[in-house]
Scaffold this motif. Structure first.
Motif, short mmCIF file in Angstrom:
data_model
loop_
_atom_site.label_atom_id
_atom_site.label_comp_id
_atom_site.label_asym_id
_atom_site.label_seq_id
_atom_site.Cartn_x
_atom_site.Cartn_y
_atom_site.Cartn_z
N HIS A 156 0.86 -1.27 0.12
CA HIS A 156 -0.01 -0.06 -0.01
C HIS A 156 0.85 1.26 0.08
CE1 HIS A 156 -3.76 -2.28 0.39
NE2 HIS A 156 -2.87 -3.12 1.20
N ILE A 157 2.11 1.12 -0.17
CA ILE A 157 2.90 2.17 -0.39
C ILE A 157 2.78 2.84 -1.88
CG2 ILE A 157 5.30 3.23 -0.61
CD1 ILE A 157 6.09 1.06 1.67
N ARG A 158 2.49 3.92 -1.90
CA ARG A 158 2.10 4.74 -3.12
C ARG A 158 3.30 5.53 -3.53
NH1 ARG A 158 -0.23 0.74 -3.44
NH2 ARG A 158 -2.72 0.47 -2.73
N ALA A 159 4.12 6.19 -2.76
CA ALA A 159 5.15 6.94 -3.02
C ALA A 159 6.17 7.04 -1.67
CB ALA A 159 4.54 8.42 -3.32
N ALA A 160 7.43 7.30 -2.04
CA ALA A 160 8.53 7.62 -0.94
C ALA A 160 9.33 8.84 -1.42
CB ALA A 160 8.99 6.29 -1.03
N GLU A 161 9.90 9.33 -0.29
CA GLU A 161 10.80 10.35 -0.40
C GLU A 161 12.01 9.59 -0.12
OE1 GLU A 161 11.86 14.86 1.10
OE2 GLU A 161 10.26 13.88 1.95
N VAL A 170 14.96 12.41 -4.18
CA VAL A 170 13.96 12.05 -5.05
C VAL A 170 12.68 11.61 -4.48
CG1 VAL A 170 15.99 11.40 -6.74
CG2 VAL A 170 14.71 9.54 -5.48
N ARG A 171 11.80 11.77 -5.39
CA ARG A 171 10.39 11.39 -4.98
C ARG A 171 10.07 10.00 -5.85
NH1 ARG A 171 5.19 12.43 -3.32
NH2 ARG A 171 3.57 11.39 -4.61
N THR A 172 9.60 9.05 -5.20
CA THR A 172 9.52 7.90 -6.33
C THR A 172 7.83 7.49 -6.10
OG1 THR A 172 9.98 5.31 -6.66
CG2 THR A 172 10.20 6.29 -4.35
N GLU A 177 10.55 7.54 -11.07
CA GLU A 177 11.43 6.58 -10.57
C GLU A 177 10.83 5.29 -10.23
OE1 GLU A 177 14.63 6.66 -10.72
OE2 GLU A 177 15.22 8.62 -11.15
N PRO A 178 9.97 4.97 -11.14
CA PRO A 178 9.16 3.37 -10.78
C PRO A 178 9.94 2.33 -10.28
CG PRO A 178 8.94 3.74 -12.99
CD PRO A 178 9.66 5.04 -12.48
N ASP A 179 11.21 2.26 -10.82
CA ASP A 179 12.18 1.19 -10.32
C ASP A 179 12.63 1.36 -8.88
OD1 ASP A 179 12.02 -0.27 -12.81
OD2 ASP A 179 13.81 0.52 -13.75
N LEU A 180 12.77 2.44 -8.58
CA LEU A 180 13.16 2.64 -7.15
C LEU A 180 12.03 2.53 -6.25
CD1 LEU A 180 15.09 3.74 -5.28
CD2 LEU A 180 14.13 5.93 -5.58
N LEU A 181 10.68 2.70 -6.71
CA LEU A 181 9.63 2.35 -5.84
C LEU A 181 9.46 0.94 -5.67
CD1 LEU A 181 7.33 3.14 -4.38
CD2 LEU A 181 5.80 3.03 -6.19
N TRP A 182 9.86 -0.01 -6.94
CA TRP A 182 9.50 -1.35 -6.77
C TRP A 182 10.83 -1.75 -5.70
CZ3 TRP A 182 13.34 -5.44 -7.40
CH2 TRP A 182 12.69 -6.60 -7.41
N VAL A 195 12.98 8.68 3.57
CA VAL A 195 12.69 9.44 4.76
C VAL A 195 11.17 9.68 5.24
CG1 VAL A 195 14.98 10.91 4.75
CG2 VAL A 195 12.91 11.60 3.42
N ALA A 196 10.25 9.38 3.93
CA ALA A 196 9.14 9.52 4.16
C ALA A 196 8.13 8.45 3.27
CB ALA A 196 8.42 10.95 3.98
N PHE A 197 7.06 8.05 3.67
CA PHE A 197 6.26 7.03 2.92
C PHE A 197 4.81 7.82 2.62
CE2 PHE A 197 9.25 4.64 5.28
CZ PHE A 197 9.62 3.69 4.24
N GLU A 198 4.33 7.64 1.39
CA GLU A 198 2.96 7.96 1.26
C GLU A 198 1.91 6.58 1.20
OE1 GLU A 198 2.09 10.62 -1.95
OE2 GLU A 198 3.35 12.32 -0.96
N ILE A 199 1.21 6.32 2.24
CA ILE A 199 0.73 4.97 2.46
C ILE A 199 -0.81 4.88 2.19
CG2 ILE A 199 0.66 2.74 3.77
CD1 ILE A 199 3.22 3.63 5.08
N GLU A 200 -1.68 4.26 1.37
CA GLU A 200 -2.88 4.23 1.57
C GLU A 200 -3.31 3.01 2.70
OE1 GLU A 200 -6.56 2.15 -1.17
OE2 GLU A 200 -4.82 2.68 -2.13
#
Length: 434
Positions: A156-161, A170-172, A177-182, A195-200
């Motif tokens: 449920h992680i939708r983005a990360a710093e 970077v923001r993924t 940067e979808p590879d970094l999010l993977w 340093v931070a996550f955006e989570i649903e």
């Protein structure tokens, strides 16, 4: 010889803790491992994380990153090196209540997250103890009390710093940067400093909670009963089993959590569990808000107070021989701790290649730990009968990182992709976890 004093960059003034500082004892170690780093840096922003990383690289010393939680493997601290401690990065914000999107900084602990989200009627499945740090769990997987309903935290992680090893922030997300999010979702510790996550989050207020203690047979029949019930149970039910040997008796302590429960649903989910084994010894059941499971009462400093050695693996189904091997392990003279955690359900809805956690067909996580005076030798002996039965492993319960552990946690094509992305984002391997 007295160590040479560090020249502290202006951005980190007041953010460095060294031996002799009154704060050092509470910041130097992990939950399982005592350590003596040369310096602990406590940044309060992404900009300060960049400065801390630059400082650490300039010293040429070993580097560890810690989100503030348990750090089972001990690698979130070190001896003689630099630790970047993210515990001051602990803000929690609901970005979009309708979309259930929340921003959580990596240094927060899950008890605080649960408490902050509860007034909004939201929750994130997040391990089984409130003192666990957000960053470690949310870059490794996240097998929690709501796993069969919600899935893993990483799902449920939708983005990360992320602060990369070269100091770039970077923001993924799915578009950037979808590879970094993977990689962040399951193998994030070697790709950068998140340093931070955006989570649903999920809609959740009360859960049903039961603690059941039963006497079980040594042939494993009771564990088969448990596995068969979980295979057919509603996804709202997630359980964990701890096996304990008391003289000639073998005891199973079962924790059952029913997501978004009322009394009839709790009763229906729990009643089959009461029939497991050869005798019910204790039962406690109640409805409670989710924060009660990962309570702020869990929050404590981590000072090496619980040394242990741990490994794990996953079972797709549980055969008679698997169950017998588990009970035999629990009754060894070294008294290893044997735990079983429910996965499956929503965890297995996610394609195996969607994240860096590829284990999407198994239903049970098996964890074995030894405690002093017993260590790795006794753990290997306890694990030997199980090693050929399990399939894959979970990084959060592996205390001896290395090539062998890596191959179980990130098998085949997943491991090849993980190594490729770690090398892309950290070519000097300063963050390498294995």
């Amino acid at each position: 010889m007295t160590p040479k004093p560090f020249t502290v960059p202006p951005e980190l003034e007041g953010r460095i803790v060294t031996p002799g500082d009154a704060r050092y004892r509470l910041l130097s170690s992990t939950y399982t491992t005592m350590a003596e780093p040369a310096a602990v840096l406590i940044p309060e922003s992404a900009r300060e994380v960049v400065a801390a990383l630059r400082f650490a690289r300039e010293q040429g010393l070993p580097l560890s990153v810690r989100s503030g939680g348990h750090g089972l493997s001990g690698r979130s601290s070190n001896n003689g090196g630099v630790v970047i401690d993210l515990s001051a990065l602990n803000r929690i914000e609901v970005l979009d209540r309708e979309a259930r999107l929340v921003r959580v900084e990596a240094g927060a602990r899950w008890a605080t997250v649960a408490q902050a989200l509860a007034p909004h009627g939201l929750a994130i499945s997040s391990g089984d103890h409130g003192n666990v740090g957000v960053g470690g769990l949310a870059t490794g997987g996240g097998i929690g009390w709501l796993a069969r309903r919600y899935g893993l935290t990483i799902d449920h992680i939708r983005a990360a710093e992320v602060v990369l090893a070269d100091g770039t922030t970077v923001r993924t997300d799915a578009e950037h940067e979808p590879d970094l999010l993977w990689a962040v979702r399951g193998a994030g510790s070697g790709a950068g400093i998140v340093v931070a996550f955006e989570i649903e989050a999920m809609e959740l207020r009360e859960v049903g909670y039961a603690q059941i203690v039963v006497r079980i047979d040594r042939d494993g029949h009771a564990l088969r009963q448990w596995a068969e019930h979980m295979a057919s149970a509603t996804r709202d039910l997630t359980t964990a089993v701890t096996l304990q040997s008391h003289g000639s008796a073998l005891i199973a302590a079962i924790t059952a959590v029913v997501a978004d429960a009322d009394e009839p649903r709790l009763r229906a989910a729990v009643e089959p569990l009461l029939k497991i084994g050869t005798g019910l010894l204790d039962l406690h059941a109640q409805l409670a808000p989710y924060p009660a499971l990962v309570s702020t009462a869990h929050l404590h400093p981590n000072t090496g107070q619980q040394p242990s050695t741990t490994t794990n693996g996953l079972l797709t189904a549980m055969t008679d021989d698997d169950a017998a091997a588990l009970t035999a392990t629990a009754t060894l003279p070294a008294h290893p701790l044997v735990q079983l955690r429910s996965v499956g359900g929503a965890v297995n809805d996610v394609p195996a290649d969607a994240t860096a956690y590829p284990h999407r067909h198994q239903n049970t996580l098996v964890i074995v730990s030894t405690f002093p005076p017993h260590g790795g030798v006794e753990l290997d002996a306890a694990w030997h009968p199980l090693a050929g039965r399990v399939d894959g492993a979970y990084t959060g319960f592996e205390s001896r990182p290395g090539p062998e552990a890596f191959s179980r946690i990130y098998p085949g094509a997943t491991g090849e992709r993980v190594i490729g992305l770690w090398d892309r984002y950290d070519p000097d391997r300063i963050l390498r976890a294995f």
